[in-house]
Design an enzyme around this catalytic site. Sequence first.
Site, mmCIF file in Angstrom:
data_model
loop_
_atom_site.group_PDB
_atom_site.id
_atom_site.type_symbol
_atom_site.label_atom_id
_atom_site.label_comp_id
_atom_site.label_asym_id
_atom_site.label_seq_id
_atom_site.Cartn_x
_atom_site.Cartn_y
_atom_site.Cartn_z
ATOM 1 N N GLY A 15 0.779 -1.241 0.000
ATOM 2 C CA GLY A 15 0.000 0.000 0.000
ATOM 3 C C GLY A 15 0.805 1.282 0.000
ATOM 4 C CG ASN A 17 1.546 3.273 -5.735
ATOM 5 O OD1 ASN A 17 1.926 4.293 -6.305
ATOM 6 N ND2 ASN A 17 2.159 2.107 -5.873
ATOM 7 C CG MET A 90 -1.422 -8.170 -6.191
ATOM 8 S SD MET A 90 -0.507 -7.325 -7.503
ATOM 9 C CE MET A 90 0.368 -8.735 -8.206
ATOM 10 N NE ARG A 91 -7.403 -11.870 -5.575
ATOM 11 C CZ ARG A 91 -7.107 -13.125 -5.333
ATOM 12 N NH1 ARG A 91 -7.240 -14.043 -6.277
ATOM 13 N NH2 ARG A 91 -6.671 -13.495 -4.147
ATOM 14 C CB ILE A 92 -7.538 -10.072 -13.837
ATOM 15 C CG1 ILE A 92 -6.002 -10.044 -13.949
ATOM 16 C CG2 ILE A 92 -8.194 -9.697 -15.167
ATOM 17 C CD1 ILE A 92 -5.430 -11.124 -14.820
ATOM 18 C CG ASN A 107 -3.577 -0.972 -12.891
ATOM 19 O OD1 ASN A 107 -3.469 -1.202 -11.686
ATOM 20 N ND2 ASN A 107 -2.852 -1.616 -13.790
ATOM 21 C CG HIS A 109 1.821 -2.130 -15.416
ATOM 22 N ND1 HIS A 109 1.475 -3.398 -14.986
ATOM 23 C CD2 HIS A 109 2.897 -2.283 -16.226
ATOM 24 C CE1 HIS A 109 2.296 -4.269 -15.535
ATOM 25 N NE2 HIS A 109 3.171 -3.622 -16.292
ATOM 26 C CD GLU A 143 -5.606 -6.483 -25.132
ATOM 27 O OE1 GLU A 143 -4.410 -6.677 -25.357
ATOM 28 O OE2 GLU A 143 -6.386 -5.899 -25.912
ATOM 29 C CD GLU A 174 4.556 1.990 -9.147
ATOM 30 O OE1 GLU A 174 4.632 1.090 -9.966
ATOM 31 O OE2 GLU A 174 4.287 1.785 -7.942
HETATM 32 C C1 GRF Z 1 3.155 -1.143 -7.633
HETATM 33 O O1 GRF Z 1 4.453 -1.358 -8.107
HETATM 34 C C2 GRF Z 1 2.184 -1.048 -8.764
HETATM 35 O O2 GRF Z 1 2.744 -0.571 -9.947
HETATM 36 C C3 GRF Z 1 1.744 -2.473 -8.963
HETATM 37 O O3 GRF Z 1 1.724 -3.019 -7.669
HETATM 38 C C4 GRF Z 1 2.650 -2.328 -6.836
HETATM 39 C C5 GRF Z 1 1.921 -1.908 -5.587
HETATM 40 O O4 GRF Z 1 2.768 -1.443 -4.594
HETATM 41 N N1 GRF Z 1 0.479 -2.537 -9.663
HETATM 42 P P1 GRF Z 1 2.160 -0.820 -3.257
HETATM 43 O O5 GRF Z 1 1.230 -1.853 -2.652
HETATM 44 O O6 GRF Z 1 1.439 0.444 -3.635
HETATM 45 O O7 GRF Z 1 3.331 -0.557 -2.373
#
Ligand code: GRF
Length: 201
Positions: A15, A17, A90-92, A107, A109, A143, A174
């Site tokens: 977490g 981000n 981490m889910r699609i 999202n 990435h 996609e 990020e």
């Molecule tokens: C990040 O690197 C993001 O790009 C990816 O998952 C990671 C999440 O990191 N989708 P955090 O949980 O925000 O530390």
Amino acid sequence: MMSKTNVAVFVSGSGTNLQALMDSSIESANIAVVVCDNPGAVAIKRARSRYIPVEVVNREDFESREEFERQIVVRISRYDVGLVVLAGFMRILTPYFINLFKDRIINIHPSLLPSFPGTNSVRQALNYGVKQTGCTVHFVGEEVDAGPIILQAAVPVAQEDAEENLLEKIHAQEHRILPEAVKLFCEGKLTLIGRRVLISS
Ligand code: GRF
């Protein structure tokens, strides 16, 4: 006073981000709820320490992805969500959820898309030998990792970089571009034209 968009942040892990979003206190955004699919995630503690409601929905409790998502929709229905931010979720997502929040899911990435979609993007970039990698904030479509790009930041790959410290450098970017993209969205400054995202000043 500027009207605020209620934001739901979806997380699965550490977490950082989410932390960056909370720390950036965007005037036009209100982090109304955090959704987490992993009961042990550190992200839950981060949200609770800011008194943000957390809805834990464990994928293992549901037979199908759609049932899991329906439960999420029920849980967030009371928050009047205008934007869903996938911040290390981490889910699609299935078309059911994506269409419910059409053009309102973004999202982050850890690569310069369209290079290295999917998992282990940092390792993929290192193994490929690129000299620049980075991160991408994009709208979510059906996609995986292929929706219209909102913002990107480049990170040079140094000769001595290993996965861990390269990931750290990408994370730093990020934490800058995700809040920026959320701010632009909530201020109504993003316009989607086909695959292109126009940003007004
Ligand atoms: C990040 O690197 C993001 O790009 C990816 O998952 C990671 C999440 O990191 N989708 P955090 O949980 O925000 O530390």
